[in-house]
Design an enzyme around this catalytic site. Structure first.
Site, short mmCIF file in Angstrom:
data_model
loop_
_atom_site.label_atom_id
_atom_site.label_comp_id
_atom_site.label_asym_id
_atom_site.label_seq_id
_atom_site.Cartn_x
_atom_site.Cartn_y
_atom_site.Cartn_z
N GLY A 70 36.41 45.80 47.70
CA GLY A 70 36.34 47.22 47.39
C GLY A 70 37.57 48.00 47.82
O GLY A 70 38.01 48.91 47.11
N THR A 71 38.13 47.68 48.98
CA THR A 71 39.29 48.43 49.46
C THR A 71 40.47 48.29 48.51
O THR A 71 41.13 49.27 48.17
CB THR A 71 39.67 47.98 50.88
OG1 THR A 71 38.64 48.38 51.79
CG2 THR A 71 40.98 48.60 51.32
N GLN A 171 28.08 49.80 47.82
CA GLN A 171 26.75 49.75 48.42
C GLN A 171 25.64 49.91 47.39
O GLN A 171 24.45 49.81 47.75
CB GLN A 171 26.62 50.84 49.49
CG GLN A 171 27.63 50.74 50.62
CD GLN A 171 27.48 49.48 51.45
OE1 GLN A 171 26.45 48.80 51.41
NE2 GLN A 171 28.50 49.16 52.23
N SER A 189 32.55 45.18 46.11
CA SER A 189 32.87 43.96 46.86
C SER A 189 31.77 42.93 46.66
O SER A 189 30.59 43.28 46.55
CB SER A 189 33.00 44.25 48.36
OG SER A 189 34.09 45.09 48.63
N GLY A 190 32.15 41.65 46.67
CA GLY A 190 31.16 40.59 46.48
C GLY A 190 30.33 40.30 47.71
O GLY A 190 29.19 39.85 47.60
N HIS A 191 30.89 40.56 48.89
CA HIS A 191 30.21 40.12 50.10
C HIS A 191 29.07 41.03 50.53
O HIS A 191 28.38 40.75 51.51
CB HIS A 191 31.21 39.96 51.25
CG HIS A 191 31.82 41.24 51.73
ND1 HIS A 191 31.49 41.82 52.93
CD2 HIS A 191 32.73 42.06 51.16
CE1 HIS A 191 32.19 42.93 53.10
NE2 HIS A 191 32.94 43.10 52.03
N THR A 229 48.29 34.29 41.27
CA THR A 229 47.35 33.23 40.93
C THR A 229 45.93 33.66 41.30
O THR A 229 45.66 34.07 42.43
CB THR A 229 47.70 31.92 41.67
OG1 THR A 229 49.03 31.55 41.32
CG2 THR A 229 46.73 30.81 41.29
N CYS A 317 34.49 49.34 58.69
CA CYS A 317 35.92 49.59 58.72
C CYS A 317 36.31 50.62 59.77
O CYS A 317 37.48 50.76 60.10
CB CYS A 317 36.39 50.07 57.34
SG CYS A 317 36.26 48.80 56.06
#
Length: 370
Positions: A70-71, A171, A189-191, A229, A317
């Site tokens: 996300g950042t 979120q 974000s994926g996490h 890549t 963060c």
């Protein structure tokens, strides 16, 4: 450990781990190579783009740009249009606030005590001319409060139809229904939904968007918008995480709400004076930010950690900093109240038994710290 910090990160699911491992052990080549191994890697990336669109109705695979999270996505948008005015709220994530503050012009719209922003207030501060980005989070990372995105889009488009609208959905994705309609760029974000750390996506409403310049130049990967890549195993894992959540979206949302509500009821019943920050507003189903009057939140989080309950005092963060939460301060909490608030965020890997046990431990800890 009872892990209640899902808004910071979640553990990768078994299917995601297996998919990433298989991609790393397989014969996948560089997606930019023309041989068969390169073609296999390109096909894997293509499948992952298709999977990302499963949770974002209206999104097109050609508009999906894989990022490190996300950042990076937020910075790619907010730093991708030169000489721009950026309009945000005062409760955004630091990865939006810091780039916005560095822009040519920046306007921060205040939220109310309920944590939401007035859509018309956003439209009213738009400059009459020049490039402008409106960047609003779909859901807050600290309180879970959901912003009225559709109403904001309507108000902004009515005032300045050419406004570039960005939504930080880190979120929100996988927790509430979201659509790309009316949005120029959406990031996540994926996490946060059991995908690999270091993965995410920037999703463009129009794959042919020309206003947004590339943040990373080089070999022209990701449609020329993010050269380098590609992280094939990460993209594969992210795609699997998205597909898993899409297939079980309704049951996951119900389960998360049950966990949060069971926990909140148990804590509020036994801890005098405790209350949920933003509790009267629409919230994502997994997040609970609780004020414990007279108790130092950092002390509670440390004590809970010793008792194998993981939680936090705010956004990962910024939670290591000594200042009071800018989100809670923006909602009208005093400095003491902000310093006395703790965030608990659930994932589908939690159980009701864990929620109840955690509530008991929280209540015991609160009694000891008073």
């Amino acid at each position: 450990m009872i892990y209640l910090d899902a808004n910071a990160t979640t553990a990768a699911s078994e299917s995601v781990v297996a998919a990433v491992f298989a991609a790393m052990r397989g014969a996948l080549g560089n997606p930019s190579s023309i041989h068969a191994a390169g073609a296999d890697a390109r096909n894997a990336i293509t499948r992952a783009r298709d999977e990302v669109c499963l949770l974002i109705p209206g999104a097109l695979p050609e508009g999906v740009i894989f990022t490190s999270g996300g950042t990076e996505g937020n910075n790619a948008v907010l730093r991708g249009i030169p000489n721009v005015t950026i309009v945000t709220t005062n409760v955004e994530h630091p990865s939006v606030l810091r780039p916005a503050e560095a822009a040519k012009e920046h306007c921060s719209v205040r939220v109310g005590r309920d944590g939401t922003v007035d859509p018309q207030a956003v439209a009213d501060v738009l400059p009459p001319s020049g490039e402008v980005i409106v960047s609003i989070q779909w859901a807050n990372s600290e309180t879970g409060v959901i912003q009225p995105i559709s109403d904001i889009i309507g108000a902004v488009r009515a005032r300045r139809p050419d406004t570039f609208i960005h939504v930080d959905a880190a979120q929100a994705i996988g927790r509430i229904p979201i659509r790309i309609d009316g949005i120029d760029a959406l990031t996540f974000s994926g996490h946060k939904i059991h995908g690999p750390q270091g993965t995410g996506a920037l999703v463009l409403g129009d794959p042919d968007e020309t206003r947004l310049k590339a943040l990373i130049l080089g070999g022209g990967q990701e449609g020329g918008r993010r050269s380098g890549t590609q992280n094939v195993p990460g993209a594969v894992g992210l795609g699997v995480a998205i597909r898993e959540r899409e297939e079980a979206f309704e049951s996951a949302s119900r389960a998360l709400k049950t966990l949060r509500d069971v926990f909140e009821r148990a804590v509020l019943e036994v801890v005098p004076g405790s209350k949920v920050n933003g509790g009267g507003s629409p919230r994502v189903p997994n997040t609970s930010n609780i004020l414990f009057p007279g108790i130092e939140a950092m002390a509670m989080v440390a004590r809970l950690d010793q008792r194998d309950v993981a939680c936090s005092v705010g956004a990962a963060c910024s939670s290591g900093r000594p200042e009071p939460s800018h989100v809670l301060s923006a909602m009208g909490l005093s400095e003491d109240e902000a310093y006395s608030s703790v965030r608990f965020s659930f994932s589908v890997m939690n159980s009701v038994d864990e929620a109840l046990r955690a509530a008991d431990i929280v209540a015991q800890t609160a009694r000891e710290l008073r």
